[in-house]
Design a protein around this motif. Structure first.
Motif, mmCIF file in Angstrom:
data_model
loop_
_atom_site.group_PDB
_atom_site.id
_atom_site.type_symbol
_atom_site.label_atom_id
_atom_site.label_comp_id
_atom_site.label_asym_id
_atom_site.label_seq_id
_atom_site.Cartn_x
_atom_site.Cartn_y
_atom_site.Cartn_z
ATOM 1 N N ILE A 30 -19.141 6.226 1.503
ATOM 2 C CA ILE A 30 -20.169 5.963 1.113
ATOM 3 C C ILE A 30 -21.087 6.301 0.679
ATOM 4 O O ILE A 30 -21.667 5.372 0.086
ATOM 5 N N LEU A 31 -21.068 7.739 0.522
ATOM 6 C CA LEU A 31 -22.161 8.434 -0.271
ATOM 7 C C LEU A 31 -21.962 10.142 -0.264
ATOM 8 O O LEU A 31 -21.763 10.495 0.226
ATOM 9 N N ARG A 32 -22.145 10.405 -1.280
ATOM 10 C CA ARG A 32 -22.502 11.971 -2.079
ATOM 11 C C ARG A 32 -22.868 12.141 -2.717
ATOM 12 O O ARG A 32 -23.638 11.414 -3.518
ATOM 13 N N GLN A 33 -23.977 13.625 -2.506
ATOM 14 C CA GLN A 33 -24.607 14.342 -4.004
ATOM 15 C C GLN A 33 -24.575 15.691 -4.061
ATOM 16 O O GLN A 33 -23.793 15.751 -3.193
ATOM 17 N N LYS A 34 -25.146 15.755 -5.071
ATOM 18 C CA LYS A 34 -24.955 17.186 -5.124
ATOM 19 C C LYS A 34 -26.579 17.873 -5.522
ATOM 20 O O LYS A 34 -27.477 17.365 -6.510
ATOM 21 N N ALA A 35 -26.659 19.589 -5.074
ATOM 22 C CA ALA A 35 -27.019 19.819 -6.391
ATOM 23 C C ALA A 35 -26.560 20.979 -6.909
ATOM 24 O O ALA A 35 -26.156 21.565 -5.729
ATOM 25 N N THR A 36 -27.122 21.659 -7.914
ATOM 26 C CA THR A 36 -26.309 22.580 -8.715
ATOM 27 C C THR A 36 -26.788 24.453 -8.235
ATOM 28 O O THR A 36 -28.833 23.780 -8.882
#
Length: 312
Positions: A30-36
């Motif tokens: 239902i949700l995904r996020q990322k950070a490099t």
């Protein structure tokens, strides 16, 4: 447990996903996020000890703190974590795992190379209608290959090199010279030659995972005029089209690559090193096309965990 939160510590990016559990052994993201965060930064130098740098760890802890602000607002969450090549290879991984536990209360499972490869297989076989293929996951610090025949896992291997480490080793200035490119290709050919079962994948499609491959999918979908460039799960392109994008990127300097429509600016410095193994493998196996998968080790880990829970 209504929602499963998975923190995924990769070599280039840290990600999290919130997955709503549906029934005993299925889920819906239902949700995904990322950070490099470049957790593998500095680990590409073969002459130096493989350690997570203080700066990379600080970036990663900061990203996880931001993630917490999001997932803690969801009800009935269980938080778990996995880590792949950068953490697996790092001499100071125990300290890093302890810092994440202190911050989140979550004990990270550092995947073995074999687990990461098998989880890639589980993710693909459960989400794409393919029964014969070679899965190729190009991460920041490792590459996983899994041969699939008749829907079954036949063989797999994890190579301890990826887009970040290959870039640092062969192209530290982010733009390949001819000499550097030849050196990279020689190294990759030598690596592939040691995989005894690889020729069994001749003529099979390559299923591509990993951030650099996702960037290629976005570039191609942008070229073709797709309104939604991020919806690429199951999207395919010919070997020739893949090689054309590679040639285009090779001809451009880093600032020019960063400006290309569809390109993630923070991946433009490592994308050539990430694409090079794919291009060589396409030639090696005479594959006619690639298929992109948005699912990888994280999703395979969830499938595996839910199956184990259902069996109890």
């Amino acid at each position: 447990m209504r929602n499963l939160v998975v923190l995924d510590f990769g070599s280039n990016s840290v990600r999290f996903s919130i997955n709503q559990i549906v029934g005993k052994d299925s889920f819906q993201e239902i949700l995904r996020q990322k950070a490099t965060t470049r957790l593998a930064e500095g680990m590409g130098n073969a002459s130096q000890p493989k350690k997570l740098t203080a700066k990379a760890v600080k970036r990663t802890l900061g990203a996880v703190a931001d993630f917490q602000q999001v997932y803690q607002s969801y009800p009935e969450c269980k938080v778990v974590g996995i880590a792949t090549a950068a953490v697996r290879q790092a001499e100071n991984r125990t300290d890093f795992v302890a810092q994440i536990k202190a911050l989140t209360g979550c004990q990270i499972q550092v995947l073995t190379a074999q687990q990461e490869t098998y989880f890639d297989y589980l993710a693909v076989i459960n989400s794409l209608p393919l029964t014969e293929c070679l899965i190729f996951d190009v991460g920041g610090g490792s590459c996983e290959l899994a041969l699939v025949k008749k829907g079954q896992f036949v063989a797999g291997i994890s190579l301890p090199v990826g887009a970040v480490s290959l870039s640092e080793r062969f192209s530290p200035t982010n733009d390949f010279t001819a000499q550097q490119l030849f050196a990279l290709q020689d190294f990759l050919v030598g690596s592939f030659q040691q995989i005894s079962w690889l020729k069994q994948a001749a003529n099979l499609p390559l299923v591509l995972l990993g951030g650099c491959n996702r960037s290629v999918a976005r570039l191609q979908r942008t070229r073709l005029g797709y309104a939604k460039t991020d919806l690429f799960h199951g999207f395919s392109m010919t070997t020739q089209a893949f090689k054309e994008i590679y040639a285009t990127l090779l001809a451009k300097k880093l600032p020019e690559r960063q400006q290309l429509p569809g390109m993630e600016a923070n991946r433009a410095d490592i994308i050539l090193a990430g694409m090079s193994p794919v291009v060589l493998l396409l030639e090696w196996l005479a594959s006619s096309k690639v298929v992109f998968s948005e699912s990888g080790a994280r999703e395979g880990f969830i499938y595996h965990s839910l199956k184990n829970e259902a069996a109890k």
